[in-house]
Scaffold this active site. Structure first.
Site, PDB file in Angstrom:
ATOM      1  N   ASP A   1      -4.995  11.159   8.633  1.00 12.31           N
ATOM      2  CA  ASP A   1      -3.973  10.585   9.409  1.00 12.31           C
ATOM      3  C   ASP A   1      -3.456  11.248  10.520  1.00 12.31           C
ATOM      4  OD1 ASP A   1      -3.231   8.467   7.396  1.00 12.31           O
ATOM      5  OD2 ASP A   1      -3.225  10.193   5.953  1.00 12.31           O
TER       6      ASP A   1
ATOM      7  N   GLU B   1       0.807  -1.331  -0.035  1.00 10.17           N
ATOM      8  CA  GLU B   1       0.099   0.050  -0.103  1.00 10.17           C
ATOM      9  C   GLU B   1       1.058   1.237  -0.046  1.00 10.17           C
ATOM     10  OE1 GLU B   1      -3.989   0.044   2.115  1.00 10.17           O
ATOM     11  OE2 GLU B   1      -2.717   1.037   3.563  1.00 10.17           O
TER      12      GLU B   1
END
Length: 271
Positions: free
Chosen positions: A60, A49
């Site tokens: 995030d 990924e």
């Protein structure tokens, strides 16, 4: 059959679970990324990924936010990330690669142009964290045309209706976010994750990957015993941050941590 679906099919036939590492492409320098990708595969990664760096990575936590800052400071763009995948493909045509990121860089490039270039460069799937399924049909359609799996997130708060919606619109696998909040967040509740993955399986036959909260070999093995894939990001990105001034050692340092996770997952499978 996509590379992602094929990989899960093979693993399922072997009674094994997928280990899916996340790194931010271009962190800390663009030239580190492709060697690191190869090193992670050698350490036992089944699917890779790649995070596309973005200036406002709202989903995030601080660790990946800093990684995005480092990658952007090094000049990494979406087109650079696609070029990295193409370079990786010169030696590895088998390991699936997923791009994970935010919608803005894709919108700037254009949905169709992005999908065509991503497929041509060897990308297998796309996960955009800030695009809800209600708005995803135009991008999902061009991804499907190009053979790209469209991967969606499910949260602890997702309803049965949302699970069915994502199962119908997505492909490859479902990414279950095991914690509320941002990446790198706090403690993993394994019993709760087990119950919620069982609930998801009631509504879909797609593989289920679990991410957020996997920090070490033990938590990776716990998640792999529940789900089809353990997705690990912040722990690896922390290791990259630790060695950002010694980029030549990053592939081995990250791989060393990843190998402990692979060994723990395999040991659990063989019990």
């Amino acid at each position: 059959m996509s590379r992602i679906t094929e990989r899960f099919t093979v693993l399922r036939g072997q009674g094994r679970k997928a280990l899916v590492p996340y790194i931010t492409a271009g962190d800390p320098q663009p030239q580190v990324t492709v060697p690191l990708m190869h090193a992670m595969v050698a350490a036992g990664a089944d699917i890779l990924e790649l995070g596309v760096p973005f200036s406002d990575p709202m989903a995030d936590g601080p660790v990946i936010q800093k990684a995005c800052e480092r990658a952007l400071a090094a000049g990494t763009s979406l087109l650079d990330v696609l070029a990295m995948v193409a370079e990786f493909r010169r030696k590895d045509q088998e390991t699936p690669v997923i791009l994970m990121g935010y919608l803005n860089p894709i919108e700037i490039l254009g949905y169709r142009s992005f999908a065509e270039q991503a497929a041509a460069h060897g990308v297998d799937g796309l996960l955009t964290v800030d695009m809800p399924p209600e708005e995803a049909e135009p991008l999902a359609a061009v991804c499907k045309e190009q053979g790209l799996d469209r991967i969606f997130l499910l949260a602890p708060t997702s309803s049965p209706k949302r699970i069915e919606q994502i199962s119908a619109l997505g492909s490859g696998f479902i990414y279950y976010v095991s914690l509320k909040g941002v990446t790198g967040a706090s403690t993993l509740d394994v019993d709760d994750v087990s119950q919620r993955v069982a609930k998801i399986r009631h509504y879909t036959t797609m593989p289920v990957g679990v991410g957020f909260g996997i920090r070490d070999a033990r938590s990776a093995a716990q998640i792999a015993s529940i789900a089809d894939a353990a997705v690990v990001g912040s722990a690896l990105v922390k290791r990259i941050e630790q060695y950002q001034n010694r980029p030549e050692v990053i592939p081995e340092e990250v791989s060393a941590l990843l190998r402990t996770m692979r060994e723990a997952i395999d040991a659990t499978e063989n019990v």
